[in-house]
Structures are given as C-alpha cells and as structure tokens.
Design a protein around this motif. Structure first.
Motif, PDB file in Angstrom:
ATOM      1  N   UNK A  40       0.613  -0.979   0.251  1.00 48.06           N
ATOM      2  CA  UNK A  40       0.111  -0.065   0.247  1.00 48.06           C
ATOM      3  C   UNK A  40       0.938   0.918  -0.080  1.00 48.06           C
ATOM      4  N   UNK A  41       0.450   2.187  -1.174  1.00 53.01           N
ATOM      5  CA  UNK A  41       1.355   3.801  -1.241  1.00 53.01           C
ATOM      6  C   UNK A  41       0.441   4.745   0.047  1.00 53.01           C
ATOM      7  N   UNK A  42       1.347   4.756   1.439  1.00 49.21           N
ATOM      8  CA  UNK A  42       1.106   6.036   2.001  1.00 49.21           C
ATOM      9  C   UNK A  42       1.544   6.936   1.369  1.00 49.21           C
ATOM     10  N   UNK A  43       0.270   7.968   0.922  1.00 45.28           N
ATOM     11  CA  UNK A  43       0.715   9.916   1.002  1.00 45.28           C
ATOM     12  C   UNK A  43       1.874  10.449   1.959  1.00 45.28           C
ATOM     13  N   UNK A  44       2.823  10.431   2.015  1.00 44.19           N
ATOM     14  CA  UNK A  44       3.618  11.816   2.995  1.00 44.19           C
ATOM     15  C   UNK A  44       3.541  12.490   1.938  1.00 44.19           C
ATOM     16  N   UNK A  45       2.804  14.569   2.750  1.00 45.10           N
ATOM     17  CA  UNK A  45       2.903  15.487   2.024  1.00 45.10           C
ATOM     18  C   UNK A  45       3.823  16.406   3.146  1.00 45.10           C
ATOM     19  N   UNK A  46       5.157  16.664   2.846  1.00 43.95           N
ATOM     20  CA  UNK A  46       5.909  17.309   3.954  1.00 43.95           C
ATOM     21  C   UNK A  46       5.788  18.664   3.519  1.00 43.95           C
ATOM     22  N   UNK A  47       6.013  19.614   4.321  1.00 45.39           N
ATOM     23  CA  UNK A  47       6.492  21.007   4.107  1.00 45.39           C
ATOM     24  C   UNK A  47       7.573  21.225   4.925  1.00 45.39           C
ATOM     25  N   UNK A  48       8.089  23.257   5.235  1.00 47.69           N
ATOM     26  CA  UNK A  48       8.453  23.094   6.136  1.00 47.69           C
ATOM     27  C   UNK A  48       8.133  23.183   6.999  1.00 47.69           C
ATOM     28  N   UNK A  49       6.980  22.863   7.315  1.00 49.69           N
ATOM     29  CA  UNK A  49       6.383  22.940   8.655  1.00 49.69           C
ATOM     30  C   UNK A  49       5.255  22.173   8.857  1.00 49.69           C
ATOM     31  N   UNK A  50       5.068  21.435   7.914  1.00 50.00           N
ATOM     32  CA  UNK A  50       3.924  20.104   8.363  1.00 50.00           C
ATOM     33  C   UNK A  50       4.394  18.873   7.654  1.00 50.00           C
ATOM     34  N   UNK A  51       3.980  18.157   8.180  1.00 55.49           N
ATOM     35  CA  UNK A  51       4.344  16.665   7.754  1.00 55.49           C
ATOM     36  C   UNK A  51       2.551  15.697   8.180  1.00 55.49           C
ATOM     37  N   UNK A  52       2.075  15.945   6.806  1.00 57.01           N
ATOM     38  CA  UNK A  52       0.961  15.146   6.327  1.00 57.01           C
ATOM     39  C   UNK A  52       1.014  13.184   5.953  1.00 57.01           C
ATOM     40  N   UNK A  53       0.582  12.882   7.181  1.00 54.96           N
ATOM     41  CA  UNK A  53       0.622  11.172   6.333  1.00 54.96           C
ATOM     42  C   UNK A  53      -0.604  10.539   6.452  1.00 54.96           C
ATOM     43  N   UNK A  54      -0.897  10.416   4.986  1.00 58.46           N
ATOM     44  CA  UNK A  54      -2.634   9.829   4.631  1.00 58.46           C
ATOM     45  C   UNK A  54      -2.929   9.225   5.798  1.00 58.46           C
ATOM     46  N   UNK A  55      -2.350   8.518   6.959  1.00 56.80           N
ATOM     47  CA  UNK A  55      -3.081   8.007   7.829  1.00 56.80           C
ATOM     48  C   UNK A  55      -2.283   7.291   8.932  1.00 56.80           C
ATOM     49  N   UNK A  56      -3.307   7.237  10.013  1.00 53.16           N
ATOM     50  CA  UNK A  56      -2.452   6.568  11.365  1.00 53.16           C
ATOM     51  C   UNK A  56      -2.872   5.501  11.601  1.00 53.16           C
ATOM     52  N   UNK A  57      -4.291   4.443  10.482  1.00 48.11           N
ATOM     53  CA  UNK A  57      -3.959   3.160  11.424  1.00 48.11           C
ATOM     54  C   UNK A  57      -3.164   2.680  10.391  1.00 48.11           C
TER      55      UNK A  57
END
Length: 381
Positions: A40-57
C-alpha cells in the motif's frame, strides 16, 4: 582560479545530478497511487512546517510511504518505533522531489516524522499498526541473508572499536601525524555499517555529526570535531574529552549491535541509503571538509552497500535474475571507477579531483543506485 576553487564551484552541479538520479531510483513521484511494488502506498505531504501522513492506522505488514517535499528545505522522513529506534528512513529529499520508503511494520505503536532542514526531532505523528502478518524474515532464504549480513556488521563494529581506540590514543598523545593517518581508516568501519548505526537514533549524531547538523544549544561531539582539530586548528591539546566521549559512544554502538535484530528490508534500504550517502555527501566534499579524506568514506559506503546486496543476492537471483546480473555489473563498474583514484593503500585527496573526475564518479553511483533501488520491491514480494 586554483584547482581547489574550481572544484568547489562545480560541486553543486555534481550533487544535483546525483540527487536527481537517486530520486528516480528511490520511487515513483505518484504519491497518490494505491499500490507501489505490492505494498500500500501511503502519501506523505512534507513542507517546511508540516508532515501530513495519509493515515494513522495500518495493518501489520509491508507498507510504502510516498513522501513528496513541497517545502523550501531539504527534508528526511523516518518511521520510529519505541525509544526512537529507526524502522526505516529516507534522507535528502530535496524541494520538489518525491521519494519512497518501503518498510515492514509488525503490530505496535510508531511515529512518522519529517525533518525539514534535516535537523531536530522532526514533525511527528502517531501510527498505530494492528493485526498479524507473515514476516519477511520467516522466509528461509531471507533469514539466511539477515544472518549473514548481521555477522558482517558485527565484525565491522569490532574493527571499529579497535581502530577508534588507536585513533583516540594518538589524539590524546598529541601525535597529530599518527592521528591524521588513523582518522579515515577508523571511520571506514563506521561508514560500511552506517545505516545500522543510524537505526539507534541517538548514537549516529553523537559519533558522526558535522557541525552544521548540530542544533543550537546542543554539544557537537564525534569524529568530525577531532577532524577539525587535527586539520583546521592543528591543536589537539584540549581534544582529550571529545576523544574519550567518541570511544564511549563507539563502545555503546558495539554493545547494541551484538543484540540487533535486523529485517530483510533493512538490508535493501540500507544498501540504497549508503549510495545516497555518497551522492549527497561524499561526492560534494562536505563530509570530510577539513581532511578531504572523502574517498575513504566513498569506498566504505560502496563496500557496505555491496555487502548488503550480496547477502540478499540468492533471493534476488531467484526472483529477478536479470537484476542480479545488472547489480553485479554496476557494482564492478562503480568499484573500477573509484579505483582510478587509489593512492597506495589509501585514496587521492578529494580536492585533487577535477570536475570531470567527480562527474564520472557521480555517474557510476547513479547507474548503480538505479539498480539497487529495485531491490526493496523484490525483497518484499
């Protein structure tokens, strides 16, 4: 303009080419895809002040994190287990670049982290993994690969202890020529097994951080402090405490390695990570910026990467014979390119290399990394 000055002005271009090639071999830029190499590919959006992971489970098993950096700083992505033990990592994700990390996660609590600027504890989020899965290490051939590589790492760390003690003794005795000769030799053992050292999150920076890797307020320790003292200041009269701390940390690493439990993807990811080390550090001359002994590290990283791939080779050959052959050829080609700069039992000083020579080394690593980048998917099948 001097040769040294010409070399330094050209390094950004060489590093950029290497980073682009490693990006290509490290994974697809399609972070939104549902599958990547069977995981499974889990998208991770990384910026200078955020790290948004596509799922927590997640369900237990192999997963691929597809990390896209839309910030302005180079970043890293880690998956940590309890005690900040590194389950997997991908470094040097430049702005506008996407990299993939394939990692096997048994049931448990984890944290995902992006590190803008590649310093600090990172921007973290919790990951909960539940359920059961057949672990890759239950495969007999993969288990044998892990056992063989674990023995290799344990041998390297024993030699690291011995040579670091010799280096530390020379520093404390004020014998600068002896310490300078021992510095790159001792570090070579560390560089061959650096991905394993990095899995112990607190030890790697204590042993091997460069000055710009240290956050304000933290104490800079390790090999590179002593490198500065030996080559930049030429004064080691006050270096004894740093040398003693280095020996303590190396002994700590050796003790932890004796009980380490590696997984098959650790070998595959580590082999690619070592090539990343060359392409983003050694090839630019920033790693050993005072001694210019970078080619010792370059050679050790290449040897360590090959050791991991050789341990996995029976599995690779069975599942993907053409890839096994291509790996053999590209490791041989990269080694031959590096051997052009052999100087006795050591290596040419980094600053003596021309732009064309650096580009040749970079190209050889790029070609090798393109093949090694396919190994994690083969191992995870």
């Amino acid at each position: 303009m001097s040769m040294r000055a010409r070399n330094r002005t050209s390094l950004a271009g060489v590093a950029a080419l290497a980073a682009l090639a490693l990006t290509a071999c490290g994974g697809s830029s399609d972070a939104g895809s549902s599958k990547a190499g069977g995981a499974d590919a889990i998208a991770v959006a990384a910026t200078d002040d955020a790290c948004n992971v596509g799922t927590a489970e997640l369900d237990a098993g192999v997963h691929t994190f597809s990390v896209t950096n839309t910030g302005s700083k180079v970043t890293e992505f880690y998956v940590y287990a309890e005690g900040d033990r590194v389950m997997g990592e991908v470094e040097n994700i430049a702005p506008g670049v996407a990299r993939d990390l394939r990692v096997e996660l048994p049931a448990g609590d984890y944290q995902a982290a992006c590190k803008p600027g590649m310093v600090g504890d990172g921007i973290r989020s919790d990951l909960t993994v539940t359920g059961e899965s057949v672990q890759l290490s239950e495969d007999e051939a993969l288990s044998a690969a892990v056992d063989g590589y674990t023995s290799y790492v344990q041998n390297q760390v024993t030699a690291l202890q011995e040579r670091t003690q010799e280096f530390v003794d020379a520093v404390k005795a004020g014998d600068i020529p002896a310490a300078q000769a021992l510095y790159p030799v001792a570090r070579s053992y560390f560089e061959r097994m650096e991905p394993v050292a990095e899995s112990f999150g607190d030890l790697d920076p204590k042993i091997d951080a460069r000055e710009n890797d240290v956050e304000e307020g933290d104490t800079w320790t390790g090999f590179h402090v002593l490198e500065r003292d030996l080559w930049e200041t030429g004064d080691v009269s006050a270096s004894g405490p740093v040398a003693d701390q280095l020996m303590t940390d190396v002994n700590d690493l050796a003790a932890r390695v004796q009980d380490i439990e590696l997984q098959p993807l650790d070998l595959a990811n580590g082999a690619l990570g070592l090539l990343d080390e060359i392409a983003t550090g050694k090839i630019t001359g920033e790693e050993d910026r005072y001694s210019h002994t970078d080619l010792y590290d370059f050679s050790a990283n290449l040897e360590g990467s090959e050791a991991a791939i050789q341990a996995l080779r029976p599995v690779i050959a069975e599942q993907h014979a053409d890839l096994a052959t291509a790996l053999d050829e590209q490791f041989a080609a990269a080694t031959a390119e590096l051997e052009k700069y052999r100087d006795g039992e050591g290596w040419t000083t980094y600053t003596d290399l021309t732009e064309d020579q650096l580009r040749g080394l970079s190209d050889s690593i790029n070609a090798l990394a393109a093949e090694v980048g396919q190994v994690p998917a083969v191992v995870a099948k």
